[in-house]
Design an enzyme around this catalytic site. Structure first.
Site, mmCIF file in Angstrom:
data_model
loop_
_atom_site.group_PDB
_atom_site.id
_atom_site.type_symbol
_atom_site.label_atom_id
_atom_site.label_comp_id
_atom_site.label_asym_id
_atom_site.label_seq_id
_atom_site.Cartn_x
_atom_site.Cartn_y
_atom_site.Cartn_z
ATOM 1 N N PHE A 98 0.560 -1.284 -0.765
ATOM 2 C CA PHE A 98 -0.370 0.357 -0.035
ATOM 3 C C PHE A 98 0.449 0.869 0.095
ATOM 4 C CE2 PHE A 98 -4.209 -2.232 2.558
ATOM 5 C CZ PHE A 98 -3.771 -3.441 0.862
ATOM 6 N N GLY A 99 2.564 1.189 -0.252
ATOM 7 C CA GLY A 99 2.993 1.719 -0.577
ATOM 8 C C GLY A 99 3.031 3.257 0.633
ATOM 9 N N VAL A 100 3.497 2.480 1.628
ATOM 10 C CA VAL A 100 3.706 3.296 2.914
ATOM 11 C C VAL A 100 5.083 3.179 3.199
ATOM 12 C CG1 VAL A 100 1.142 3.612 3.676
ATOM 13 C CG2 VAL A 100 2.470 1.833 4.980
ATOM 14 N N VAL A 233 13.334 -20.259 -7.418
ATOM 15 C CA VAL A 233 14.773 -21.688 -6.909
ATOM 16 C C VAL A 233 13.802 -22.350 -6.003
ATOM 17 C CG1 VAL A 233 16.245 -21.249 -5.092
ATOM 18 C CG2 VAL A 233 15.673 -19.716 -6.712
ATOM 19 N N TRP A 498 0.162 -8.072 6.512
ATOM 20 C CA TRP A 498 1.181 -9.062 5.807
ATOM 21 C C TRP A 498 2.593 -8.194 5.928
ATOM 22 C CZ3 TRP A 498 -2.694 -5.664 3.336
ATOM 23 C CH2 TRP A 498 -4.224 -6.275 3.449
ATOM 24 N N HIS A 499 2.828 -8.074 7.045
ATOM 25 C CA HIS A 499 4.279 -7.801 7.824
ATOM 26 C C HIS A 499 4.879 -9.147 8.444
ATOM 27 C CE1 HIS A 499 2.541 -3.404 8.778
ATOM 28 N NE2 HIS A 499 2.561 -3.730 6.806
ATOM 29 N N HIS A 543 5.095 -0.250 9.303
ATOM 30 C CA HIS A 543 4.857 -1.437 7.962
ATOM 31 C C HIS A 543 6.523 -1.399 7.269
ATOM 32 C CE1 HIS A 543 0.608 -0.001 8.114
ATOM 33 N NE2 HIS A 543 0.920 0.660 8.583
#
Length: 567
Positions: A98-100, A233, A498-499, A543
């Site tokens: 989300f671009g933060v 991979v 999603w961290h 984030h």
């Protein structure tokens, strides 16, 4: 392969997310110019329209850019399987997030340094790497500077990552920030100063309306950096206990110095396990020959769960309906964005408010007092928050059907320093199958108590007259303010931010929860390192993309020093 026909390199980096790109770029640009191979499972991902700042909320919905992972059914979240998106393609998750861009608390990094007894990871050193990574853009308009006023000394102006504040804001952002202040919420003029406590403005991984991704670190790469895409991979190639290369779809590449896995907390442990590195009992169950038994690999999964609170607002407070209900307006805005990165697509959903907070209600709770003394001590440190509050999430872009009217405010609360610990484990002997991801969300009593108390703080703010005067109705929130209903709301609606962190944890030799040392080396083998969020031993209060970048950059510094690459 570009101009290289040979398949041998000095270093191989697996994964082109923030950590992998920062590491590969740093090695390749060192004075000795070693030959570096960067392998990416996904495609080149160079379509510029995927970088529209205002559309960064929906990029994760592009199926070819997302692995589409889900958790196992979560026992404490009403049995739900929760979205566990991961980016696929050059830039990794930075291309779909989300671009933060938030760096966390200085106490996070000092704690990391203390845990591994190495000042390489202390805030002063990490902070200088953050500055070297960024070119920071300040707030353009004077009347907006009361909401954010970073000090030049805390930021960089020559780095490859363009970050900063949106040039244009939606009209209701100042209204909301002012209301928060009237409701007694303290202000923070720069959450990337090392102290995130207080309410301010998200710093964005966006520059001039165009989102910044990890691919920006390697776009002008020197010739000694070779990037090969569409190459997942499957395993590391060993000679005895020395890693000498990797295998991708039947093709082999070799490294004379090191193989570094930077595939993230969900996929780095998978590559290690399928290479015979991990919990022996698990590997044996799937007929994988054991090269090194490391029980910690796949354990210790941490994350930041969050939940929302949505209210409709008076339509005159904003102009979202005029834009999002008009396909013509959106199309014209796209043309304008393509010309110069400005206009409605650089304004709507481009600047959000955010703050990190401590809570006396949390620290005076029985659940807090039951935590180990060292955990309580950490949570009581000056810069360590207990939760995060964000405002203005444009949720209608993901679920338009939920909103007949786009005059709404979506607030979100994120639990920091979750005490539940999850795990990732094998589900088959096929290295192309994802692992099973079980974050154990809301399992720990502290997490449940903290989630209830921080949601109450949210209630206090939204019910304050300064905010409530523009509110029409609640669209989404708990059935009542009782502990039971607030907790039930979390169980039914909580999602991951999603961290994912900590599945190949860095620590000291001999610690049973550790898998790599302070030089990023995997215990018990040679020539193999891991550098990404999976090794980070502290769940940083942010984030996490910024921490992923700095982890890759730090590993680069460590390798450059070790191999004398700067001479």
């Amino acid at each position: 392969m570009g101009s290289h026909s040979r398949d041998s390199f000095d270093f191989i980096v697996v994964g082109s997310g923030p950590a992998g790109c920062a590491l590969a770029a740093s090695l390749a640009k060192s004075a000795k110019r070693p030959n570096v191979l960067l392998l990416e499972a996904g495609s080149r991902n160079d379509d510029k329209t995927l970088r529209v700042s205002g559309k960064r909320w929906v990029t994760m919905m592009e199926p070819n850019l997302n692995w589409g992972y889900k958790t196992t059914p979560q026992e404490h979240c009403s049995g739900r399987q929760i979205d566990y998106s991961r980016g696929k393609g050059l830039g990794g998750s930075s291309a779909i997030n989300f671009g933060v861009y938030t760096v966390g608390a200085r106490d996070d990094y000092d704690q990391w340094a203390a845990e591994v007894a190495d000042d390489t990871f202390a805030w002063t050193n990490i902070h200088s790497r953050f500055k070297a990574l960024e070119t920071f853009g300040k707030i353009a308009t004077p009347e907006q500077q009361k909401y954010g006023a970073p000090k030049a000394a805390d930021h960089g102006d020559k780095g490859p990552l363009g970050i900063g504040y949106a040039a244009e804001w939606e009209s209701d952002l100042p209204l909301i920030l002012d209301a928060f202040e009237e409701a007694g919420v303290e202000r923070n003029m720069d959450h990337n100063s090392g102290n995130p406590i207080g309410m301010g403005l998200f710093i964005n991984s966006v520059r001039d309306g165009v989102r910044t991704t990890a691919a920006d670190l390697v776009k002008d790469a020197p010739e000694n950096l070779v990037i090969v895409v569409d190459s997942p991979v499957q395993r590391v190639i060993f000679e005895g206990k020395k890693a000498v290369g990797v295998e991708t779809n039947g093709k082999q590449y070799f490294a004379s110095k090191d193989v570094i896995i930077s595939a993230g907390s969900l996929d780095s442990p998978k590559i290690l396990m399928h290479s015979g590195i991990g919990p022996a009992a698990e590997l044996t169950k799937f007929n994988i020959p054991v090269i090194q038994d490391i029980p910690a690999i796949g354990q210790g999964l941490k994350d930041h769960p969050f939940v929302t609170f949505i209210v409709t607002r008076k339509p005159e407070t904003n102009d979202r309906n005029a834009f999002f209900k008009s396909p013509e307006a959106m199309e014209a805005a796209m043309k304008q964005w393509e010309q110069d990165g400005t206009g409605p697509w650089a304004r709507h959903g481009n600047q959000l408010g955010v703050g990190w907070f401590k809570s006396d209600k949390i620290t005076s709770s029985e659940e807090f007092k039951a935590l180990p003394a060292e955990v309580q001590d950490f949570l009581n440190r000056e810069t360590i928050p207990h939760y995060e509050l964000a405002t203005g999430l444009p949720l209608h872009m993901q679920v338009p059907d939920l909103f007949p009217d786009f005059s709404y405010v979506c607030l979100a609360v994120f639990l920091m320093n979750q005490q539940s610990r999850g795990e990732v484990r094998l589900q088959s002997s096929n290295p192309d199958d994802p692992l099973l991801f079980d974050p154990h969300f809301l399992e720990h009593p502290y997490d449940r108590r903290a989630c209830i108390e921080m949601y109450r703080h949210l209630y206090e703010v939204v019910e304050h007259p300064a905010f409530a005067k523009d509110t029409i109705a609640t669209v989404m929130g708990p059935a009542s303010k009782s502990d039971e209903d607030i907790l039930q709301f979390w169980k039914d609606h909580m999602t991951s931010s999603w961290h994912m962190t900590g599945t190949v944890k860095m620590g000291k030799e001999g610690e049973e929860d550790a898998a790599v040392d302070n030089g990023f080396r995997v215990f018990g083998v040679q020539g193999l390192r891991v550098a990404d969020m999976s090794v980070v031993p502290v769940m940083t209060n942010n984030h996490t993309q910024a921490t992923a970048y700095v982890t890759g950059a730090t590993c680069g510094d460590v390798l450059i020093k070790e191999y004398g690459l700067d001479q």
